[in-house]
Motif scaffolding. Structure first.
Motif, mmCIF file in Angstrom:
data_model
loop_
_atom_site.group_PDB
_atom_site.id
_atom_site.type_symbol
_atom_site.label_atom_id
_atom_site.label_comp_id
_atom_site.label_asym_id
_atom_site.label_seq_id
_atom_site.Cartn_x
_atom_site.Cartn_y
_atom_site.Cartn_z
ATOM 1 N N GLU A 1 0.849 -1.186 0.000
ATOM 2 C CA GLU A 1 0.000 0.000 0.000
ATOM 3 C C GLU A 1 0.886 1.238 0.000
ATOM 4 O O GLU A 1 1.748 1.388 0.869
ATOM 5 C CB GLU A 1 -0.897 0.015 1.241
ATOM 6 C CG GLU A 1 -1.732 -1.246 1.420
ATOM 7 C CD GLU A 1 -2.213 -1.410 2.839
ATOM 8 O OE1 GLU A 1 -1.956 -0.509 3.669
ATOM 9 O OE2 GLU A 1 -2.836 -2.442 3.131
ATOM 10 N N GLN A 2 0.674 2.108 -0.978
ATOM 11 C CA GLN A 2 1.434 3.353 -1.039
ATOM 12 C C GLN A 2 0.804 4.403 -0.135
ATOM 13 O O GLN A 2 -0.404 4.426 0.079
ATOM 14 C CB GLN A 2 1.493 3.873 -2.476
ATOM 15 C CG GLN A 2 2.277 3.004 -3.426
ATOM 16 C CD GLN A 2 2.508 3.660 -4.759
ATOM 17 O OE1 GLN A 2 2.298 4.866 -4.923
ATOM 18 N NE2 GLN A 2 2.950 2.882 -5.733
ATOM 19 N N GLY A 3 1.643 5.277 0.411
ATOM 20 C CA GLY A 3 1.169 6.379 1.230
ATOM 21 C C GLY A 3 1.912 7.646 0.872
ATOM 22 O O GLY A 3 2.882 7.627 0.107
ATOM 23 N N LYS A 4 1.493 8.773 1.425
ATOM 24 C CA LYS A 4 2.139 10.047 1.127
ATOM 25 C C LYS A 4 3.555 10.102 1.686
ATOM 26 O O LYS A 4 4.477 10.574 1.030
ATOM 27 C CB LYS A 4 1.303 11.193 1.688
ATOM 28 C CG LYS A 4 -0.046 11.382 0.989
ATOM 29 C CD LYS A 4 -0.790 12.564 1.577
ATOM 30 C CE LYS A 4 -2.119 12.789 0.860
ATOM 31 N NZ LYS A 4 -2.873 13.935 1.441
ATOM 32 N N LYS A 5 3.716 9.606 2.919
ATOM 33 C CA LYS A 5 5.033 9.662 3.554
ATOM 34 C C LYS A 5 5.752 8.321 3.526
ATOM 35 O O LYS A 5 6.979 8.285 3.551
ATOM 36 C CB LYS A 5 4.896 10.142 5.000
ATOM 37 C CG LYS A 5 4.380 11.576 5.115
ATOM 38 C CD LYS A 5 4.348 12.023 6.564
ATOM 39 C CE LYS A 5 3.893 13.466 6.691
ATOM 40 N NZ LYS A 5 3.857 13.913 8.109
ATOM 41 N N ALA A 6 5.002 7.243 3.514
ATOM 42 C CA ALA A 6 5.606 5.909 3.506
ATOM 43 C C ALA A 6 4.579 4.902 3.020
ATOM 44 O O ALA A 6 3.366 5.110 3.149
ATOM 45 C CB ALA A 6 6.104 5.522 4.900
ATOM 46 N N TYR B 1 4.779 -8.810 10.571
ATOM 47 C CA TYR B 1 4.417 -9.096 9.179
ATOM 48 C C TYR B 1 4.044 -7.837 8.403
ATOM 49 O O TYR B 1 3.332 -7.897 7.409
ATOM 50 C CB TYR B 1 3.292 -10.139 9.138
ATOM 51 C CG TYR B 1 3.693 -11.404 9.866
ATOM 52 C CD1 TYR B 1 4.771 -12.163 9.427
ATOM 53 C CD2 TYR B 1 3.037 -11.809 11.029
ATOM 54 C CE1 TYR B 1 5.172 -13.302 10.095
ATOM 55 C CE2 TYR B 1 3.427 -12.947 11.708
ATOM 56 C CZ TYR B 1 4.499 -13.682 11.239
ATOM 57 O OH TYR B 1 4.910 -14.809 11.918
ATOM 58 N N GLN B 2 4.519 -6.693 8.898
ATOM 59 C CA GLN B 2 4.392 -5.430 8.180
ATOM 60 C C GLN B 2 5.777 -4.791 8.062
ATOM 61 O O GLN B 2 6.619 -4.958 8.944
ATOM 62 C CB GLN B 2 3.461 -4.460 8.920
ATOM 63 C CG GLN B 2 2.027 -4.910 9.033
ATOM 64 C CD GLN B 2 1.146 -3.826 9.623
ATOM 65 O OE1 GLN B 2 1.397 -2.632 9.445
ATOM 66 N NE2 GLN B 2 0.106 -4.225 10.332
ATOM 67 N N LEU B 3 5.999 -4.062 6.982
ATOM 68 C CA LEU B 3 7.260 -3.363 6.774
ATOM 69 C C LEU B 3 6.985 -1.989 6.190
ATOM 70 O O LEU B 3 6.336 -1.872 5.145
ATOM 71 C CB LEU B 3 8.171 -4.150 5.825
ATOM 72 C CG LEU B 3 9.545 -3.524 5.559
ATOM 73 C CD1 LEU B 3 10.422 -3.624 6.803
ATOM 74 C CD2 LEU B 3 10.232 -4.188 4.368
ATOM 75 N N LEU B 4 7.463 -0.937 6.867
ATOM 76 C CA LEU B 4 7.340 0.423 6.345
ATOM 77 C C LEU B 4 8.347 0.620 5.214
ATOM 78 O O LEU B 4 9.522 0.267 5.357
ATOM 79 C CB LEU B 4 7.581 1.449 7.447
ATOM 80 C CG LEU B 4 6.509 1.554 8.538
ATOM 81 C CD1 LEU B 4 6.917 2.584 9.578
ATOM 82 C CD2 LEU B 4 5.163 1.919 7.932
ATOM 83 N N ALA C 1 9.446 -2.557 -3.586
ATOM 84 C CA ALA C 1 8.379 -3.222 -2.843
ATOM 85 C C ALA C 1 7.397 -3.919 -3.790
ATOM 86 O O ALA C 1 6.970 -5.052 -3.546
ATOM 87 C CB ALA C 1 7.643 -2.213 -1.961
ATOM 88 N N GLU C 2 7.041 -3.243 -4.872
ATOM 89 C CA GLU C 2 6.120 -3.849 -5.831
ATOM 90 C C GLU C 2 6.751 -5.067 -6.504
ATOM 91 O O GLU C 2 6.067 -6.052 -6.810
ATOM 92 C CB GLU C 2 5.711 -2.802 -6.865
ATOM 93 C CG GLU C 2 4.798 -1.715 -6.270
ATOM 94 C CD GLU C 2 4.586 -0.545 -7.216
ATOM 95 O OE1 GLU C 2 5.324 -0.474 -8.231
ATOM 96 O OE2 GLU C 2 3.699 0.280 -6.935
#
Length: 301
Positions: free
Chosen positions: A51-56, A85-88, A97-98
């Motif tokens: 999932e893309q975000g504005k800051k990360a 099981y999450q990675l910023l 990442a993709e």
């Protein structure tokens, strides 16, 4: 081999498994740091997303039900800093990442890995022996028995009973619940022949958690015990079958035991403030933890 390195951690995929290593950034949760490196076999995965975000951005793994004793014991209630099981992901690594997502998904398709539940744990759980101090007690587990020792903040009924030892053979379930809002969390063991539950504050088989820094580490004890209990799929199979082959009727839910009479709310909150002040002065609580805890109590008042 596919690799993504971030401050939050490093994920490496070799076609057969994902190796998850927590980063050394100050924002990495204490639970992730204590868990250390995890090796997740491809067969344990139900999916992966980015999932893309504005800051990360955020990479997420979805594990098949029944794969990990940590997820089983915590019921999916691990929050972001503690979820292994999450990675910023920083914006300049979105492409990497993709690519990781594509590689893992292609491997899942190639190996035809099903997304349904499993009937045995595919991850081993935390190593033992281990001991964690949080909330009103200390929980230790050596692989064969759980020992609960009480701090001075524990209710009189717990302190008077003294330390408690629970053989693994007597434990039928374990649950870790984080603090949510003004509701305290807990680490609770359901013991054979003692199914009724009282609030964790009074339960001799539970450690009450107050939302402080070390609370998530109690999930390590929960996961280590869970890994050595019969797998949920095996228990479900036994519960669903009767000797005559007919489905078993659900067991009646025991009525909660009466809760000991509580003190006047205002007096109890004042006592909690005094206890927090003593913990702060003795160095048990940091300035930040003391401020957050005090604000929570003042809101109740």
């Amino acid at each position: 081999m596919t690799e993504i390195i971030q401050k939050d951690g490093t994920w490496v995929f070799d076609g057969d498994a994902l190796r998850l290593t927590p980063g050394r950034d100050k924002n990495v949760g204490l639970l992730r740091r204590e868990l250390g490196e995890l090796l997740v076999p491809l067969g344990a995965l139900a999916g992966i997303s980015f999932e893309q975000g504005k800051k990360a951005g955020r990479l997420r793994l979805r594990l098949r039900d029944g794969t990990d004793p940590l997820l089983q014991a915590t019921g999916g209630r691990l929050t972001e800093p503690h979820d292994p099981y999450q990675l910023l992901v920083e914006p300049d690594r979105y492409g990497v990442a993709e690519y990781v997502v594509d590689e893992v998904r292609n491997a899942l398709l190639l190996e035809q890995v099903p997304s349904g539940p499993v009937d045995a744990y595919l991850l081993p759980g935390p190593s033992v022996p281990l001991s964690v101090s949080a909330g009103d007690g200390v929980a230790s587990f050596d692989g064969e028995r759980v020992r609960l020792e009480w701090k001075w903040q524990a209710e009189d009924s717990k302190s008077a009973a003294g330390p408690r030892t629970l053989p693994l053979a007597d434990i039928v379930a374990v649950e870790w619940q984080p603090t949510v809002g003004l509701e305290n969390g807990h680490l609770r063991f359901t013991v054979r022949a003692a199914p009724s539950k009282v609030p964790p504050k009074y339960d001799p088989n539970a450690v009450e958690l107050w939302g402080f820094k070390r609370d998530p580490l109690m999930a390590l004890v929960a996961a280590a015990v869970q890994a050595r209990l019969p797998h949920p799929a095996a228990r479900a199979a036994l519960a669903d079958a009767r000797p005559d082959g007919e489905p078993a009727e659900p067991a009646p839910v025991p009525a909660p035991a009466p809760v000991p009479a509580a003190e006047d709310d205002h007096d109890a909150l004042l006592r909690r403030l005094r206890e927090l002040g003593e913990l702060h002065r003795s160095g048990v609580l940091t300035d930040e933890e003391f401020t957050l805890a005090k604000q929570a109590v003042l809101k109740r008042m």
